[in-house]
Design a protein around this motif. Structure first.
Motif, PDB file in Angstrom:
ATOM      1  N   THR A  18       0.930  -1.514  -0.325  1.00 41.28           N
ATOM      2  CA  THR A  18       0.676  -0.222   0.112  1.00 41.28           C
ATOM      3  C   THR A  18       0.844   0.958   0.122  1.00 41.28           C
ATOM      4  N   LEU A  19       2.012   0.781  -0.483  1.00 43.16           N
ATOM      5  CA  LEU A  19       3.329   2.798   0.591  1.00 43.16           C
ATOM      6  C   LEU A  19       3.274   2.853  -1.262  1.00 43.16           C
ATOM      7  N   PRO A  20       3.544   4.235  -1.353  1.00 44.88           N
ATOM      8  CA  PRO A  20       4.224   4.884  -3.024  1.00 44.88           C
ATOM      9  C   PRO A  20       5.226   3.824  -2.681  1.00 44.88           C
ATOM     10  N   GLU A  21       5.872   3.398  -3.766  1.00 40.99           N
ATOM     11  CA  GLU A  21       6.480   2.251  -5.068  1.00 40.99           C
ATOM     12  C   GLU A  21       8.370   2.981  -3.825  1.00 40.99           C
ATOM     13  N   GLU A  22       8.463   4.357  -4.698  1.00 43.84           N
ATOM     14  CA  GLU A  22       9.527   4.500  -3.818  1.00 43.84           C
ATOM     15  C   GLU A  22      10.292   4.519  -1.834  1.00 43.84           C
ATOM     16  N   ASP A  23       8.883   4.113  -1.595  1.00 47.23           N
ATOM     17  CA  ASP A  23       8.944   3.580   0.283  1.00 47.23           C
ATOM     18  C   ASP A  23       8.825   2.287   0.411  1.00 47.23           C
ATOM     19  N   ARG A  24       8.954   1.782  -0.883  1.00 44.06           N
ATOM     20  CA  ARG A  24       8.366   0.196  -0.042  1.00 44.06           C
ATOM     21  C   ARG A  24      10.130  -0.401   0.064  1.00 44.06           C
ATOM     22  N   ASN A  25      11.148  -0.174  -1.063  1.00 43.61           N
ATOM     23  CA  ASN A  25      12.384  -0.816  -0.483  1.00 43.61           C
ATOM     24  C   ASN A  25      13.169   0.099   0.639  1.00 43.61           C
ATOM     25  N   LYS A  26      12.461   1.329   1.614  1.00 42.58           N
ATOM     26  CA  LYS A  26      13.342   1.776   2.721  1.00 42.58           C
ATOM     27  C   LYS A  26      13.421   0.819   3.409  1.00 42.58           C
ATOM     28  N   ILE A  27      13.871   0.916   4.281  1.00 44.42           N
ATOM     29  CA  ILE A  27      13.959   0.037   5.663  1.00 44.42           C
ATOM     30  C   ILE A  27      13.485   0.181   6.837  1.00 44.42           C
ATOM     31  N   MET A  28      13.058  -0.504   7.367  1.00 40.91           N
ATOM     32  CA  MET A  28      11.514  -0.925   8.409  1.00 40.91           C
ATOM     33  C   MET A  28      12.504  -0.627   9.829  1.00 40.91           C
ATOM     34  N   HIS A  29      13.569  -2.123   9.452  1.00 39.77           N
ATOM     35  CA  HIS A  29      14.220  -2.408  11.193  1.00 39.77           C
ATOM     36  C   HIS A  29      15.386  -3.469  10.522  1.00 39.77           C
ATOM     37  N   ILE A  30      16.439  -2.170  11.012  1.00 38.40           N
ATOM     38  CA  ILE A  30      17.822  -2.576  10.449  1.00 38.40           C
ATOM     39  C   ILE A  30      18.964  -2.925  11.870  1.00 38.40           C
ATOM     40  N   ALA A  31      19.371  -4.054  12.142  1.00 38.47           N
ATOM     41  CA  ALA A  31      19.990  -4.598  13.552  1.00 38.47           C
ATOM     42  C   ALA A  31      21.877  -4.491  13.197  1.00 38.47           C
TER      43      ALA A  31
ATOM     44  N   CYS B  88      12.888   7.070   8.670  1.00 40.16           N
ATOM     45  CA  CYS B  88      10.918   7.525   8.664  1.00 40.16           C
ATOM     46  C   CYS B  88      10.063   7.768   7.306  1.00 40.16           C
ATOM     47  N   LEU B  89       9.384   7.657   7.272  1.00 33.88           N
ATOM     48  CA  LEU B  89       8.379   8.089   5.565  1.00 33.88           C
ATOM     49  C   LEU B  89       7.447   8.728   5.949  1.00 33.88           C
ATOM     50  N   THR B  90       7.875   9.918   5.108  1.00 30.66           N
ATOM     51  CA  THR B  90       6.308  10.572   5.097  1.00 30.66           C
ATOM     52  C   THR B  90       5.056  10.615   5.048  1.00 30.66           C
ATOM     53  N   SER B  91       5.417   9.227   3.718  1.00 29.76           N
ATOM     54  CA  SER B  91       3.579   8.935   3.544  1.00 29.76           C
ATOM     55  C   SER B  91       3.005   8.228   4.059  1.00 29.76           C
ATOM     56  N   MET B  92       3.684   7.295   5.712  1.00 31.11           N
ATOM     57  CA  MET B  92       3.375   7.735   6.662  1.00 31.11           C
ATOM     58  C   MET B  92       2.902   8.205   7.045  1.00 31.11           C
ATOM     59  N   GLY B  93       3.007   9.259   7.078  1.00 27.85           N
ATOM     60  CA  GLY B  93       3.052  10.229   8.152  1.00 27.85           C
ATOM     61  C   GLY B  93       3.780  10.472   9.139  1.00 27.85           C
ATOM     62  N   GLN B  94       5.131   9.903   9.410  1.00 26.67           N
ATOM     63  CA  GLN B  94       5.633  10.100  10.130  1.00 26.67           C
ATOM     64  C   GLN B  94       6.758  11.765   9.610  1.00 26.67           C
ATOM     65  N   ASN B  95       7.456  12.506  10.448  1.00 22.46           N
ATOM     66  CA  ASN B  95       8.220  13.621  10.778  1.00 22.46           C
ATOM     67  C   ASN B  95       9.249  13.127  11.743  1.00 22.46           C
ATOM     68  N   LEU B  96      10.072  13.422  11.048  1.00 21.44           N
ATOM     69  CA  LEU B  96      11.795  13.564  11.846  1.00 21.44           C
ATOM     70  C   LEU B  96      12.324  14.958  12.222  1.00 21.44           C
ATOM     71  N   ASN B  97      12.243  14.976  13.149  1.00 20.27           N
ATOM     72  CA  ASN B  97      12.954  16.114  14.242  1.00 20.27           C
ATOM     73  C   ASN B  97      14.486  16.300  15.085  1.00 20.27           C
ATOM     74  N   PHE B  98      14.512  16.876  15.201  1.00 17.04           N
ATOM     75  CA  PHE B  98      15.938  16.958  15.678  1.00 17.04           C
ATOM     76  C   PHE B  98      14.911  16.447  17.811  1.00 17.04           C
ATOM     77  N   GLY B  99      15.306  15.305  18.224  1.00 19.79           N
ATOM     78  CA  GLY B  99      14.811  15.146  19.041  1.00 19.79           C
ATOM     79  C   GLY B  99      13.910  13.775  19.252  1.00 19.79           C
ATOM     80  N   ASN B 100      13.537  13.389  18.181  1.00 23.76           N
ATOM     81  CA  ASN B 100      13.110  12.004  17.653  1.00 23.76           C
ATOM     82  C   ASN B 100      13.540  10.864  16.521  1.00 23.76           C
TER      83      ASN B 100
END
Length: 140
Positions: free
Chosen positions: A43-56, A69-81
């Motif tokens: 359901t994600l935009p094509e450009e987000d599908r290959n991005k990393i959901m989890h890496i260890a 963090c995917l803006t297509s999922m409403g995620q924002n990245l700011n200093f502190g988060n």
């Protein structure tokens, strides 16, 4: 005893960052999961599908972990988060207690429950604004 590991958030360059960290610390990735591997990946935009959901990446007795963090999922990245403290309980009861006690008077983002990848997981900001993730994996 619980273990605590840093969990980093990136704006689409997690894979690049972790290949760099791997070149510095050595070792092999313990896990790489892409958003395309998830139940909602299609359901994600094509450009987000290959991005990393989890890496260890294991480093000594610890684990450096991250996600994009995917803006297509409403995620924002700011200093502190751009990071979380990830804590793993010794038992399901221990993990539930950690989640309930640390999240008291905080802001729960994902309630603690069994997730599609098989672990029990929840995340929240505590009452001091620190972002936490609580995890428990049943041994089989």
């Amino acid at each position: 005893m619980a273990t605590i590991n840093p969990y980093l958030n990136f704006l689409g360059n997690t894979e690049e960052a972790f290949n760099f960290y791997k070149s510095v610390f050595g070792g092999e990735f313990a896990m790489v999961m892409r958003f395309s591997d998830t139940e909602y990946g299609a359901t994600l935009p094509e450009e987000d599908r290959n991005k990393i959901m989890h890496i260890a990446l294991p480093i000594g007795g610890n684990m450096l972990m991250a996600t994009d963090c995917l803006t297509s999922m409403g995620q924002n990245l700011n200093f502190g988060n751009n990071f979380s403290i990830s804590v793993h309980g010794d038992s399901l009861e221990h993990a539930e207690n950690l989640f309930n006690n640390l999240s008291a008077d905080g802001n729960i983002i994902m309630p603690f429950k069994k997730e599609f990848w098989g672990d029990y997981f929840g995340n929240f900001f505590d009452k001091f604004g620190v972002q936490w993730m609580v995890n428990y994996r049943e041994m089989q």
